[in-house]
Design an enzyme around this catalytic site. Structure first.
Site, PDB file in Angstrom:
ATOM      1  N   HIS A  11       0.787  -1.381  -0.038  1.00 52.18           N
ATOM      2  CA  HIS A  11       0.014  -0.021  -0.072  1.00 52.18           C
ATOM      3  C   HIS A  11       0.880   1.028   0.017  1.00 52.18           C
ATOM      4  O   HIS A  11       2.094   1.358   0.095  1.00 52.18           O
ATOM      5  CB  HIS A  11      -0.763  -0.028   1.187  1.00 52.18           C
ATOM      6  CG  HIS A  11      -0.087  -0.119   2.623  1.00 52.18           C
ATOM      7  ND1 HIS A  11       0.532   0.912   3.018  1.00 52.18           N
ATOM      8  CD2 HIS A  11      -0.153  -1.181   3.389  1.00 52.18           C
ATOM      9  CE1 HIS A  11       1.058   0.304   4.375  1.00 52.18           C
ATOM     10  NE2 HIS A  11       0.872  -0.679   4.301  1.00 52.18           N
ATOM     11  N   GLU A  80      -2.676  -7.593   7.584  1.00 54.83           N
ATOM     12  CA  GLU A  80      -1.432  -7.618   7.983  1.00 54.83           C
ATOM     13  C   GLU A  80      -1.237  -8.318   9.228  1.00 54.83           C
ATOM     14  O   GLU A  80      -2.330  -8.615   9.821  1.00 54.83           O
ATOM     15  CB  GLU A  80      -0.806  -6.112   8.256  1.00 54.83           C
ATOM     16  CG  GLU A  80       0.587  -6.207   8.582  1.00 54.83           C
ATOM     17  CD  GLU A  80       1.744  -6.483   7.920  1.00 54.83           C
ATOM     18  OE1 GLU A  80       1.743  -7.785   7.971  1.00 54.83           O
ATOM     19  OE2 GLU A  80       2.488  -5.948   7.406  1.00 54.83           O
TER      20      GLU A  80
END
Length: 209
Positions: A11, A80
């Site tokens: 990201h 994550e």
């Protein structure tokens, strides 16, 4: 033989206000790329893609900026690592308040479990299961995943047969590309081909002010 082409993107970079803190499965603000850079990055991605994103806003928002014409498939398996009670806290604060637990974790970060959180070794297992499932679903479409550094490292662990300790050492920069092919042989065997790791994508430095 069936080949699934995987494009792994981390990201956008964390915003200045989020730096110095532990951000795993919790939310954190990011600085999204400007429209011109986003368009240049998008041109580096394949047509006819299956766009996939982690459930976290920093991944979903990055995917939306890169390809506003597509709706990303949200995959919980690509979230994550969960740092539990340490999520969102400043490193120095944790070290001062819990010196023994903090030191013990960083002695074995690939296998230790942060308080109330998840081991990186467990991230590898769930990412591998998700990759196998999506590869079967994608048919011939390339898969573009916008996710996190730990998830990209886990994908490399699966492809290269690495231990958690080996794979956690990879550097995965924001808005970098890692390319992996999953090759399903007719006899059921799975082979892997790694094309590139942590390749920088267009910077947009030549954009007009």
């Amino acid at each position: 033989m069936a080949v699934t082409r995987w494009y792994w993107l981390r990201h956008a970079p964390l915003a200045a206000s989020a730096l110095g803190r532990i951000h795993g499965a919790g939310e954190a603000p990011v600085d999204l790329p400007a429209p011109m850079r986003a368009a240049r990055i998008a041109r580096a991605l394949p047509e006819g893609m299956l766009l996939v994103a982690s459930p976290l806003a920093r991944a979903r928002d990055t995917a939306s900026v890169l390809r506003p014409d597509l709706t990303a498939q949200i995959e919980p398996g690509f979230i994550e690592q969960d740092f539990g009670l340490w999520e969102g806290r400043v490193h120095a604060e944790i070290e001062a308040a819990e010196p023994e637990a903090y030191a013990a974790f960083w002695r074995q970060p690939a296998r230790a479990r942060p308080p109330g959180g998840e081991r990186y070794a467990d991230v590898i297992a769930r990412v591998a299961a998700t990759v196998d499932r999506i590869s079967a679903e994608a048919d011939t479409r390339p898969v573009v995943v916008v996710a996190h550094a730990g998830v990209v490292r886990a994908a490399l662990a699966q492809a290269l047969g690495l231990t958690p300790e080996q794979s956690i050492s990879f550097v995965v920069d924001p808005l970098s590309l890692t390319r992996i092919d999953r090759i399903q042989m007719d006899d059921g065997a799975v082979l892997w081909r790694v094309e590139t790791v942590n390749r920088p994508l267009p910077t947009g430095e030549d954009e007009p002010c």
